[in-house]
Scaffold this motif. Structure first.
Motif, short mmCIF file in Angstrom:
data_model
loop_
_atom_site.label_atom_id
_atom_site.label_comp_id
_atom_site.label_asym_id
_atom_site.label_seq_id
_atom_site.Cartn_x
_atom_site.Cartn_y
_atom_site.Cartn_z
N GLY A 109 0.84 -1.18 0.00
CA GLY A 109 0.00 0.00 0.00
C GLY A 109 0.88 1.23 0.00
N LEU A 110 0.37 2.33 -0.52
CA LEU A 110 1.13 3.57 -0.57
C LEU A 110 0.85 4.40 0.67
N TYR A 111 1.91 4.79 1.38
CA TYR A 111 1.78 5.60 2.58
C TYR A 111 2.60 6.87 2.37
N ALA A 112 1.91 8.00 2.22
CA ALA A 112 2.57 9.28 2.01
C ALA A 112 1.98 10.28 2.99
N PRO A 113 2.42 10.25 4.26
CA PRO A 113 1.79 11.06 5.32
C PRO A 113 1.86 12.56 5.09
N ALA A 114 2.85 13.03 4.35
CA ALA A 114 2.97 14.46 4.06
C ALA A 114 2.62 14.77 2.61
N GLY A 115 1.94 13.85 1.93
CA GLY A 115 1.60 14.05 0.53
C GLY A 115 2.85 14.07 -0.33
N THR A 116 2.83 14.92 -1.34
CA THR A 116 3.99 15.01 -2.23
C THR A 116 5.10 15.86 -1.64
N ALA A 117 4.86 16.47 -0.47
CA ALA A 117 5.85 17.36 0.13
C ALA A 117 6.88 16.64 1.00
N GLY A 118 6.70 15.35 1.24
CA GLY A 118 7.62 14.62 2.11
C GLY A 118 7.87 13.22 1.62
N PRO A 119 8.48 12.39 2.44
CA PRO A 119 8.78 11.02 2.05
C PRO A 119 7.51 10.21 1.79
N ALA A 120 7.61 9.27 0.86
CA ALA A 120 6.50 8.36 0.55
C ALA A 120 7.03 6.93 0.61
N PHE A 121 6.13 5.99 0.91
CA PHE A 121 6.56 4.61 1.15
C PHE A 121 5.56 3.63 0.54
N LEU A 122 6.09 2.54 0.03
CA LEU A 122 5.26 1.38 -0.28
C LEU A 122 5.42 0.42 0.88
N VAL A 123 4.34 0.19 1.62
CA VAL A 123 4.41 -0.61 2.85
C VAL A 123 3.80 -1.99 2.61
N LEU A 124 4.45 -3.00 3.17
CA LEU A 124 4.13 -4.40 2.88
C LEU A 124 3.39 -5.06 4.04
N ASN A 125 3.26 -6.37 3.94
CA ASN A 125 2.55 -7.15 4.96
C ASN A 125 3.09 -6.90 6.36
N ASN A 126 4.42 -6.85 6.49
CA ASN A 126 5.00 -6.72 7.82
C ASN A 126 4.72 -5.35 8.46
N PHE A 127 4.49 -4.33 7.65
CA PHE A 127 4.04 -3.04 8.18
C PHE A 127 2.67 -3.22 8.82
N ARG A 128 1.83 -3.99 8.17
CA ARG A 128 0.49 -4.25 8.71
C ARG A 128 0.56 -5.11 9.98
N SER A 129 1.57 -5.96 10.08
CA SER A 129 1.77 -6.72 11.32
C SER A 129 2.16 -5.80 12.47
N ILE A 130 3.00 -4.81 12.20
CA ILE A 130 3.36 -3.85 13.23
C ILE A 130 2.13 -3.06 13.66
N LEU A 131 1.24 -2.78 12.72
CA LEU A 131 0.00 -2.07 13.06
C LEU A 131 -0.89 -2.90 13.98
N ARG A 132 -0.75 -4.22 13.97
CA ARG A 132 -1.48 -5.05 14.93
C ARG A 132 -0.94 -4.82 16.33
N TYR A 133 0.32 -4.45 16.41
CA TYR A 133 0.94 -4.16 17.71
C TYR A 133 0.49 -2.79 18.20
N ASN A 134 0.43 -1.85 17.28
CA ASN A 134 -0.01 -0.49 17.60
C ASN A 134 -0.62 0.08 16.32
N GLN A 135 -1.84 0.53 16.38
CA GLN A 135 -2.60 0.88 15.18
C GLN A 135 -2.23 2.22 14.56
N ALA A 136 -1.32 2.96 15.15
CA ALA A 136 -0.91 4.24 14.59
C ALA A 136 0.10 4.03 13.47
N THR A 137 -0.19 4.55 12.28
CA THR A 137 0.73 4.37 11.15
C THR A 137 2.06 5.07 11.41
N SER A 138 2.04 6.18 12.15
CA SER A 138 3.30 6.86 12.48
C SER A 138 4.18 5.96 13.34
#
Length: 402
Positions: free
Chosen positions: A283-312
């Motif tokens: 999935g594409l994660y661009a918290p600052a839009g085009t003005a900052g870093p952007a990321f393609l986040v994978l399954n393991n990012f979603r596993s970390i979200l199970r630990y804590n639901q905040a994307t930051s």
């Protein structure tokens, strides 16, 4: 709180706190009366009277819990500042030291659970600063206070019952069961129900001691991530460069496509390196839009979200893990504007406040209560609106006077 899902729980508790004032509970019954009336609930859940009485002996509500639940932060940190804080050079250096100190243990955990050692240590670092800040509030007292004052009562009661079961089982004496004001416990901050389901007795002493036993705590973290579908040998995500004209607001990290499909849209990995597996869903994660870093986040990012639901939080864990492996900071800088100062600008602002005698302490770029109060004092002296916000305007005024 994390798994104590700290950011999610704090947000929920803050949202309800204003509507759940202490006067409501105290007007209806005293704390001692509430404790006695809660006993049938605990008994029905299998708690023995001896355990119950020992846990509540001499207990009073903790005013700090309600203060925390009602606290409205004056300064909401943008994600760039959050990442700078949780992935500081000091935390990176300490994490590398912990990797060396716990090498034998992490060798076993990686093999047993398939979770990358740097992810385990990164979570440890974010949750309690490697065990140095695990929380010093009695968990049962905190949860009982929340339940008594009807602040997130259903959550607090469920966690309270489970906390009593943990004490009754003998994993930790009640007086040593410390954690955060919302019930997160130990080196890696498990709430009681998560502890009950996923904590591990790594050293085989019959107790799952995440408070004082580092092997138990780190094994418990690895255990939870494995149950959260962690994929061994894979990363959490990649920093990417977006093609010109691409609008990241039209998609989110929940819009899953293969890396190959994202690549066809013109999205590239920073540095020009290829994606190892084009079939991985991201999935594409661009918290600052085009003005900052952007990321393609994978399954393991979603596993970390199970630990804590905040994307930051998940981004912080992933980035700290990468830094512990020796990778550098993000290629694209976070945006700066009137309301978002860079780390260097925040440090400069603090140094200027120190020079004026308005601030005492470290100039680390972390905007805490002392910095906020110093900015307020400066604003009062300039007959400006007093909000404590460390804006670019404040920095420019300080520069002129410096």
């Amino acid at each position: 709180m994390r798994i104590a899902r700290t950011f999610t729980l704090i947000a929920a508790l803050l949202a309800l706190a204003a509507a759940c004032l202490p006067q409501q509970a105290s007007a209806a019954q005293t704390f001692a009366q509430w404790v006695e009336r809660f006993w049938p609930v605990a008994r029905a859940a299998g708690i023995k009277r001896e355990t119950y009485d020992r846990a509540f002996k001499g207990m009073t509500p903790d005013p700090k819990v309600i203060e925390a639940a009602n606290f409205q932060p004056e300064y909401v940190k943008p994600i760039g500042e959050y990442i700078d804080r949780v992935v500081s050079e000091k935390r990176i250096a300490a994490g590398k030291q912990k990797l060396e100190e716990n090498k034998a243990l992490l060798d076993v955990l990686e093999k047993r659970y398939g979770v990358d050692r740097t992810i385990i240590v990164a979570i440890w670092g974010l949750e309690s600063n490697y065990g140095t800040q695990p929380g010093d509030m009695n968990v049962i007292r905190s949860l009982a206070t929340l339940a008594y004052y009807n602040t997130k009562a259903s959550f607090a009661r469920q966690q309270l019952i489970t906390a009593l079961k943990i004490v009754q089982r003998g994993d930790i004496p009640v007086e040593q069961m410390n954690g955060s004001w919302a019930g997160a416990m130990g080196h890696t901050q498990f709430i009681p129900t998560t502890y009950q389901s996923f904590a591990v007795d790594y050293d085989g002493d019959g107790k799952r001691n995440i408070w004082y036993d580092v092997p138990d705590a780190l094994a418990s973290t690895a255990s939870y991530l494995k149950h959260a579908n962690w994929q061994a040998g894979q990363t959490w995500g990649y920093e990417v460069t977006l093609p010109k004209g691409f609008n990241p607001k039209k998609v989110s990290e929940r819009t899953l496509r293969s890396l190959g499909d994202w690549q066809k849209t013109g999205i590239k990995r920073v540095g020009g390196e290829p994606f190892p597996r084009l079939g991985d869903k991201a999935g594409l994660y661009a918290p600052a839009g085009t003005a900052g870093p952007a990321f393609l986040v994978l399954n393991n990012f979603r596993s970390i979200l199970r630990y804590n639901q905040a994307t930051s939080y998940a981004l912080g864990v992933g980035h700290l893990s990468d830094r512990l492996k020796g990778y550098g900071p993000f290629v694209h800088p976070w945006p700066t504007d009137e309301n978002h100062l860079s780390l260097d600008q925040r440090i400069e602002l603090q140094k200027l406040l120190v020079a004026k005698g308005l601030l005492v302490g470290d100039t680390d770029g972390i905007i805490g209560p002392a910095t906020l109060e110093a900015v307020k004092t400066f604003q009062r002296g300039k007959k400006m609106p007093v909000d404590g916000f460390p804006s670019r305007t404040i920095l420019e005024l300080l520069r002129k006077e410096g």
